[in-house]
Motif scaffolding. Structure first.
Motif, PDB file in Angstrom:
ATOM      1  N   LEU A 188      28.843  20.679 -94.851  1.00  0.00           N
ATOM      2  CA  LEU A 188      29.951  20.774 -95.795  1.00  0.00           C
ATOM      3  C   LEU A 188      29.768  19.779 -96.943  1.00  0.00           C
ATOM      4  O   LEU A 188      30.027  20.107 -98.105  1.00  0.00           O
ATOM      5  N   ARG A 219      39.956  20.599 -99.322  1.00  0.00           N
ATOM      6  CA  ARG A 219      39.247  21.414 -98.337  1.00  0.00           C
ATOM      7  C   ARG A 219      39.934  21.264 -96.986  1.00  0.00           C
ATOM      8  O   ARG A 219      40.478  20.192 -96.672  1.00  0.00           O
ATOM      9  N   THR A 235      37.224  25.693 -89.558  1.00  0.00           N
ATOM     10  CA  THR A 235      37.861  25.595 -90.875  1.00  0.00           C
ATOM     11  C   THR A 235      38.836  26.733 -91.150  1.00  0.00           C
ATOM     12  O   THR A 235      39.622  26.659 -92.098  1.00  0.00           O
ATOM     13  N   TRP A 245      34.548  29.108 -98.518  1.00  0.00           N
ATOM     14  CA  TRP A 245      34.573  27.651 -98.692  1.00  0.00           C
ATOM     15  C   TRP A 245      33.839  27.267 -99.970  1.00  0.00           C
ATOM     16  O   TRP A 245      34.313  26.440-100.757  1.00  0.00           O
TER      17      TRP A 245
END
Length: 314
Positions: A214, A201, A249, A256
């Motif tokens: 997250l 990630r 991000t 995501w």
């Protein structure tokens, strides 16, 4: 006979140096005669290859005689001597074909010969190549790129793919297939470099307000999550959540989530014998078809092909 000159520079990666020598050097025509003559050349009598020293029997003058020049990868991608770059440019001007393996693309990039072209290198080095040479269109997902006179390949085994591709270009599929068998390699591999990329990630700044949400998404990726669900967990509006994700991000919350599900699917494909349809449900995809399409888009190959290649690899 077609002459292949392999350029040995300081910090050369031994595997990349030997690959073209073995593949081209063992290729045979239908009558059993050699398809290529291979030589090693360098700018100095002695080249540091890390664990050992290479003494190239030929100097840079051999580049002018070669039909094909191969640039193996280097363990460090710093500046290359002007005499080397000038010799490569002169060979290219004379029509010589130049191919790079792995980080050898950085050497070719320094000549300017890749400007305006698509190219690849090892996926881990691709961001650096793109940042250092913005005039090159860097594709980190393919095994090799053929621009005609200039070719680039990804790392390690992709050098084999590139050499076999060149043999097929020069002498046809039958000679290339024979060379592939000698190398114990398929003539063509399914999928590209994307299947080997570790899709970690994206990094999030320490202390970011997104860190808790997250981690929650990672733990609940198999659930039927919506953007509203993620925003509620974060205590934000969907608009604010989208903006924070973009800022911190570089992607969206749903993208995501999908990447997280694909990473989890890769782990299950490697570590279990679950059927693909079961894995689709285990990681949160509503249908096996949607799972297969998303997996192929992210990884570059099918779940079945990925399992065949990586079962028990980790």
């Amino acid at each position: 006979m077609h002459l292949v000159a392999v350029l040995a520079l300081d910090r050369v990666i031994p595997f990349d140096l030997s690959t073209p020598l073995e593949v081209f050097g063992r290729a045979e025509l239908a009558d059993g005669s050699p398809a290529y003559r291979t030589v090693v050349c360098g700018p100095a009598p002695q080249v540091d290859a890390g664990t050992f020293t290479v003494r190239p029997p030929h100097g840079l003058e051999m580049l002018a005689e070669a039909d094909t020049i191969v640039l193996p990868g280097l363990s460090e991608t710093g500046p290359v001597a002007d005499e080397v770059l000038d010799a490569l440019r002169a060979a290219a001007a004379g029509g010589t074909r130049i191919a790079s393996i792995c980080s050898g693309a950085f050497v070719l990039a320094q000549t300017g010969l890749l400007d305006g072209l698509r190219a690849t290198t090892h996926w881990a080095a691709a961001p650096a190549l793109a940042a250092r040479y913005p005039r090159i269109e860097v594709d980190p997902e393919v095994l090799y790129v053929d621009n005609g006179q200039f070719l680039t390949s990804a790392g390690a085994a992709a050098g084999l793919d590139l050499c076999l591709h060149l043999i097929r270009r020069d002498h046809g599929s039958a000679v290339a297939a024979d060379a592939a068998r000698r190398s114990v390699m398929p003539l063509e591999r399914e999928g590209g470099q994307a299947q080997f990329i570790v899709h970690d990630r994206p990094p999030v700044p320490s202390g970011s307000v997104l860190e808790p949400v997250l981690a929650w998404v990672e733990d609940h990726c198999a659930a039927d999550l919506s953007l509203t669900d993620i925003a509620a967990k974060a205590g934000m509006s969907t608009r604010t959540l989208n903006r924070r994700f973009r800022e911190q991000t570089g992607t969206t919350p749903l993208q995501w989530l999908l990447r997280t599900r694909v990473r989890r699917a890769q782990e299950l494909l490697e570590a279990t014998t679950y059927p693909v349809d079961r894995i689709a449900g285990e990681v949160g995809f509503g249908s096996p078809t949607a799972f297969r399409e998303r997996f192929k888009r992210v990884v570059g190959t099918s779940p079945h092909a990925y399992r065949t290649a990586f079962r028990g690899a980790r």
